[in-house]
Design a protein around this motif. Sequence first.
Motif, PDB file in Angstrom:
ATOM      1  N   ASP A 141      54.149  27.100  17.967  1.00  0.00           N
ATOM      2  CA  ASP A 141      52.948  27.655  18.221  1.00  0.00           C
ATOM      3  C   ASP A 141      52.094  27.797  17.107  1.00  0.00           C
ATOM      4  O   ASP A 141      51.425  28.653  16.737  1.00  0.00           O
ATOM      5  N   LEU A 142      51.866  26.600  16.443  1.00  0.00           N
ATOM      6  CA  LEU A 142      50.850  26.473  15.288  1.00  0.00           C
ATOM      7  C   LEU A 142      49.730  25.362  15.477  1.00  0.00           C
ATOM      8  O   LEU A 142      48.540  25.783  14.745  1.00  0.00           O
ATOM      9  N   VAL A 143      49.896  24.620  16.525  1.00  0.00           N
ATOM     10  CA  VAL A 143      49.001  23.552  16.512  1.00  0.00           C
ATOM     11  C   VAL A 143      47.439  24.130  16.917  1.00  0.00           C
ATOM     12  O   VAL A 143      46.649  23.528  16.932  1.00  0.00           O
ATOM     13  N   PHE A 144      47.286  25.366  17.343  1.00  0.00           N
ATOM     14  CA  PHE A 144      46.064  25.877  17.920  1.00  0.00           C
ATOM     15  C   PHE A 144      45.162  26.170  16.646  1.00  0.00           C
ATOM     16  O   PHE A 144      44.016  26.660  16.804  1.00  0.00           O
ATOM     17  N   ASN A 145      45.797  26.157  15.511  1.00  0.00           N
ATOM     18  CA  ASN A 145      45.067  26.412  14.206  1.00  0.00           C
ATOM     19  C   ASN A 145      44.713  24.863  13.667  1.00  0.00           C
ATOM     20  O   ASN A 145      45.038  24.284  13.044  1.00  0.00           O
ATOM     21  N   HIS A 146      43.550  24.777  14.483  1.00  0.00           N
ATOM     22  CA  HIS A 146      42.824  23.208  14.354  1.00  0.00           C
ATOM     23  C   HIS A 146      42.520  22.971  12.948  1.00  0.00           C
ATOM     24  O   HIS A 146      42.610  21.840  12.675  1.00  0.00           O
ATOM     25  N   SER A 147      42.024  23.884  12.289  1.00  0.00           N
ATOM     26  CA  SER A 147      41.393  23.432  10.897  1.00  0.00           C
ATOM     27  C   SER A 147      42.638  23.356   9.913  1.00  0.00           C
ATOM     28  O   SER A 147      42.351  22.753   8.974  1.00  0.00           O
ATOM     29  N   GLN A 148      44.020  23.709  10.321  1.00  0.00           N
ATOM     30  CA  GLN A 148      45.009  23.418   9.569  1.00  0.00           C
ATOM     31  C   GLN A 148      46.053  22.478   9.823  1.00  0.00           C
ATOM     32  O   GLN A 148      46.932  22.368   9.152  1.00  0.00           O
ATOM     33  N   HIS A 149      45.477  21.431  10.649  1.00  0.00           N
ATOM     34  CA  HIS A 149      46.387  20.338  10.968  1.00  0.00           C
ATOM     35  C   HIS A 149      46.676  19.478   9.631  1.00  0.00           C
ATOM     36  O   HIS A 149      47.912  19.059   9.446  1.00  0.00           O
ATOM     37  N   ASP A 150      45.639  19.012   8.975  1.00  0.00           N
ATOM     38  CA  ASP A 150      46.102  18.523   7.673  1.00  0.00           C
ATOM     39  C   ASP A 150      46.897  18.979   6.866  1.00  0.00           C
ATOM     40  O   ASP A 150      47.661  18.181   6.226  1.00  0.00           O
ATOM     41  N   ALA A 151      46.721  20.120   6.637  1.00  0.00           N
ATOM     42  CA  ALA A 151      47.574  20.949   5.621  1.00  0.00           C
ATOM     43  C   ALA A 151      49.050  21.098   6.230  1.00  0.00           C
ATOM     44  O   ALA A 151      49.760  20.814   5.231  1.00  0.00           O
ATOM     45  N   MET A 152      49.324  21.326   7.388  1.00  0.00           N
ATOM     46  CA  MET A 152      50.558  21.104   8.004  1.00  0.00           C
ATOM     47  C   MET A 152      51.112  19.913   7.860  1.00  0.00           C
ATOM     48  O   MET A 152      52.477  20.007   7.249  1.00  0.00           O
TER      49      MET A 152
END
Length: 264
Positions: free
Chosen positions: A173-184
Amino acid sequence: MTSAIESDDGPSLALDDMFAEPPRPPSPEPTIATYARERDASSDYWKKIDIRLVGSHPLWGHYLWNASRAFASYLDDHPELYRDRNVLELGAGGALPGIVTAKNGAACVVLTDYPDQALVDNITHNVHFNIDEQNRRRVHVKGYIWGHPVEPLLEVLPERDEERSFDLIIMSDLVFNHSQHDAMLKTCDAALSRRRPATVLCFFTHHRPHLAERDMEFFVKARDRGWHCEEILTRKYPPMFPEDPGAEEVRATVHGWSLVRSNQ
């Protein structure tokens, strides 16, 4: 000339006087959520995991999400993905999926979340409560910000691993953090083994159906970086927040995806 704060001639302009706060209510007490093992555990050494959750938290660490439960069951059914291998959990929250891998024979498990003391301490509590002392030595809890250097995560891996890398990364349940996709994805690319078969597993629910397309941009970006992405599971649960807007069918479905590098 004296400042207004220092003056005796008029009202003080100190911040405490300008923005007086009412007494804050005490923080909610932690809660316990129990994961009951779904496979037949009659002959196995564990049947359930009790996960303590912080009372409240702006990073949503106070819920045991449906994706985490589905993830735990999937990992319990597929120990071949991590047994005798190194596992990294990002954004662990209560760390249920990572704890399942530790109980089922992972060589080394690193559980991470944002370096907030309440979150890190709570994960540490769950490790101590659910994993026996002998196996606990294979589990490490770290504060970590996605996209930052991964060396502090790699340094705890066994020295026998010449590459010092992970074989499985789990994200619940992390992909809702849209601004963090590249960082992940940057962290996954840096931390995952390039010499051995290695996988990222990403489980999630579209909690905001109107933003589902933005959730899925994570996999568009992953493919652009050279990952092969495949949906491996869908599973329905009662939606966690029935009053939320959007199609209930969407909010009730957990999706599980596998990501591997295209050159594996």
